[in-house]
Write an enzyme that holds these catalytic residues in place. Structure first.
Site, PDB file in Angstrom:
ATOM      1  N   ARG A 296      44.529  40.790  47.054  1.00  0.00           N
ATOM      2  CA  ARG A 296      43.882  41.990  46.512  1.00  0.00           C
ATOM      3  C   ARG A 296      42.363  41.889  46.532  1.00  0.00           C
ATOM      4  NH1 ARG A 296      48.378  43.419  41.783  1.00  0.00           N
ATOM      5  NH2 ARG A 296      49.682  44.655  43.193  1.00  0.00           N
ATOM      6  N   TYR A 436      47.754  49.450  50.961  1.00  0.00           N
ATOM      7  CA  TYR A 436      48.549  48.222  50.912  1.00  0.00           C
ATOM      8  C   TYR A 436      48.060  47.238  49.854  1.00  0.00           C
ATOM      9  CZ  TYR A 436      45.294  46.279  54.580  1.00  0.00           C
ATOM     10  OH  TYR A 436      44.234  45.858  55.328  1.00  0.00           O
ATOM     11  N   GLU A 437      48.888  46.211  49.631  1.00  0.00           N
ATOM     12  CA  GLU A 437      48.670  45.219  48.563  1.00  0.00           C
ATOM     13  C   GLU A 437      48.596  45.872  47.182  1.00  0.00           C
ATOM     14  OE1 GLU A 437      49.279  42.398  49.361  1.00  0.00           O
ATOM     15  OE2 GLU A 437      48.930  42.422  51.523  1.00  0.00           O
ATOM     16  N   GLY A 438      49.391  46.890  46.972  1.00  0.00           N
ATOM     17  CA  GLY A 438      49.373  47.637  45.714  1.00  0.00           C
ATOM     18  C   GLY A 438      48.423  48.799  45.837  1.00  0.00           C
TER      19      GLY A 438
END
Length: 598
Positions: A296, A436-438
């Site tokens: 993140r 992406y990645e949350g």
């Protein structure tokens, strides 16, 4: 359009004067990574990225990665060769543990290397980013035999890594995954299922790919509690470390994407593939968060890095493009950089990029403190601050990546809409980073739903109070800093009001707090960025370099006067609650057109 100039002077100033890197280099285990050594290393890294990685960025976008009839994936021309040079130079191993062949440098240094690589070529940089996340997961939870088998060649970059989380029905809701893992008599597992959106799930740049796969064992609990994590290598590894038979992992297809065309985004099918459990069964979510939290901050850096590359291109174009006659100009035509609105767009990019760079590096320094500070209390507090800063860096950084690359395209005018100039590629490439990645909405929910409640809100309020200490410093610095001080005070007041409202509302009505979480996170991003710019301006004034002092003062003042005021304007949205968000049903949201169709 392929030219990239690493901002080494800006990076060196940030490390030495803004984020306190010399103190990080004094922590146990980092003594070899003093500032002079790091600056020299980064100069060499910047030269490499500019010469070897940046020139293939455009070619990668045009050509893309390709799935061959035999099921293998071929990357664009030049990528394989550049990656081999990257591995030979050892750039990926710099911030990784010496125990497995890494350089043992602080994470802060790794973040700078990532910025340089991502600015040069975002699609290329994704492979090392995912590999680092896989390495950290194995480091934290893998048994010694797994570490010894996989980590040395993953640390060098000879082997790459992936994260296999997503399935067609299980995106953000990871607990809905259906991939199965059945234990065999020899202790390995048989992995069966399909995963989608797997970055560098197959490629030709490395001989081995180490997939980290989330799957569910028979009888495991429903939802996220029943998820386990497995190493599933592309090739099985023999006892002597050599590569053995091909595992039953197949690339079904490659996604056709808006951007990052050179990065192969794979659909992978596991048909009884051999996997090895990491840690214990049903601990997969903990391991996933190790990977995700590492990634993140890295994704936030992508917003900064691509914005930097787009800014450099738009600045060069603004100086070359002549159009119309600026006020006060005599005859002929003027470069568009002489027009006020173009200057506004350039300054907006420059100020936000500087603020983002300071924020990313600040977060990284706290990561280093959380792992290497000898004081347990200091480590614990640093870990809390990392928890606050990481969702802000990821979300605010990638939102600004979208906004600033759009501004860079705007400066190009109609030529920016033409693919050949390359301006559109930056906008297309960075668009995925907010997803992406949350997703950024998930980051905002994490900030409000998890991080805000740490120690009943005291963790975030203490951080805000520490930020506010700069008000007195600015007050003592002279009239040049007065407008910065006044605007920061006004916006800190707004952020504090929003924080207190969130704490109160979240206890009684979580949906009310979550409904305002995205504007609330942006308030934090704007204030934290302005705070860091003010710190930089004060530090620059103390260096005795008048040119540096003037440039940092102007950036801080421009941000405070023209960008930071957006913070207070978001207070109403942050504290509006959920009433109107849920007042209309789906039919009413469709409006008149929906009623006509029905």
């Amino acid at each position: 359009m392929d030219h990239y100039q690493p901002p080494l002077a800006d990076l060196a100033f940030a490390l030495e004067h803004v984020v306190g890197y010399p103190e990080i280099a004094k922590l146990p285990g980092f003594e070899h990574a003093d500032l002079d050594t790091v600056v020299e290393l980064l100069e060499q890294c910047g030269d490499f990225m500019a010469a070897a990685v940046a020139p293939i960025n455009r070619q990668g976008d045009v050509q893309g990665s390709r799935l061959q009839p035999d099921g293998t994936v071929v990357t664009p021309d030049g990528f394989k060769e550049a990656y081999h040079q990257y591995v030979e130079a050892g750039w990926g191993s710099v911030p990784l543990p010496e125990e497995y062949g890494g350089g043992g440098f602080p994470r802060t240094v790794g973040v700078v290397i990532q910025e340089l690589m991502t600015s040069a070529n975002m699609a290329f940089s994704l492979c090392p980013l995912l590999t680092q996340g896989a390495i950290e997961a194995i480091l934290h939870y893998g048994e010694d035999t797994l570490k010894e088998r996989y980590l040395p060649r993953m640390v060098t970059g000879e082997w790459t890594g992936t994260m296999n989380l997503t399935e067609p029905q299980a995106g953000s809701d990871v607990g809905a995954l259906t991939t199965r893992a059945v234990r065999r008599d020899d202790g390995s597992y048989s992995i069966t299922g399909q995963k989608i959106f797997i970055t560098y799930g197959d490629h030709d740049m490395a001989e081995q790919i180490v997939h980290l796969v989330l799957a569910r064992t028979p009888g495991a609990a429903d939802g996220t509690r029943g998820i386990s994590c497995f190493i599933v290598p592309k090739y099985l590894v023999n006892d002597d470390g050599s590569l053995g038979a091909r595992n039953t992992v197949e690339t079904v297809s490659l996604e056709h994407k808006l951007g990052i065309h050179a990065s192969p985004t794979c659909v992978l099918s596991y048909e009884g593939a051999t996997g090895y459990l990491i840690g214990e069964e049903s601990r997969g979510m903990r391991i996933m968060f190790i990977m995700m939290n590492s990634a993140r901050l890295g994704v936030g850096v992508q917003g900064l890095a691509v914005a930097e590359r787009a800014y450099q291109q738009s600045l060069a174009y603004a100086q070359e493009r002549r159009q119309g006659l600026a006020t006060g100009a005599a005859g002929g035509s003027s470069a568009i950089i002489d027009f006020p609105d173009v200057r506004r767009m350039l300054m907006t990019q420059r100020a936000h990029i500087a603020a983002l760079r300071y924020l990313m590096l600040l977060d990284a320094t706290y990561v280093d403190r959380s792992t290497n500070d000898p004081d347990p209390a200091a480590r614990a507090r640093a870990d809390e601050i990392v928890g606050i800063l990481t969702p802000i860096c990821k979300s605010f950084g990638t939102d600004l990546g979208n906004e600033l690359t759009s501004l860079a395209l705007q400066i190009h005018g109609g030529m920016g809409f033409i693919e050949e100039t390359g301006a559109a590629q930056h906008l297309r490439d960075i668009r995925i980073a907010a997803i992406y990645e949350g997703t950024n909405g998930i980051q905002a929910a994490d900030l409000v739903g998890r991080k805000l409640g740490v120690r009943d809100g005291d963790s975030m309020l203490e951080f805000l109070a520490a930020m506010r200490e700069i008000e007195d410093e600015l007050g003592n610095a002279g009239m040049d800093f007065e407008t910065i001080r006044k605007e920061l005070r006004r916006q800190f007041d707004a952020l504090e009001e929003a924080t207190c409202w969130m704490l109160a509302a979240g206890r009684d009505d979580p949906d009310a707090a979550l409904s305002g979480s995205t504007p609330y996170l942006r308030m934090w991003g704007l204030c934290a960025g302005a705070w860091m710019l003010a710190r930089a301006a004060l530090a620059a004034a103390a260096t005795g370099d008048p040119v540096l002092a003037e440039s940092q003062l102007v950036l801080a003042r421009f941000h405070a006067e023209q960008l930071l005021p957006q913070c207070a304007s978001l207070l109403g949205a942050a504290t509006a609650g959920s009433r109107d968000l849920f007042a209309l049903d789906a039919g009413q949201l469709a409006g008149e057109a929906g009623r006509v169709r029905s």
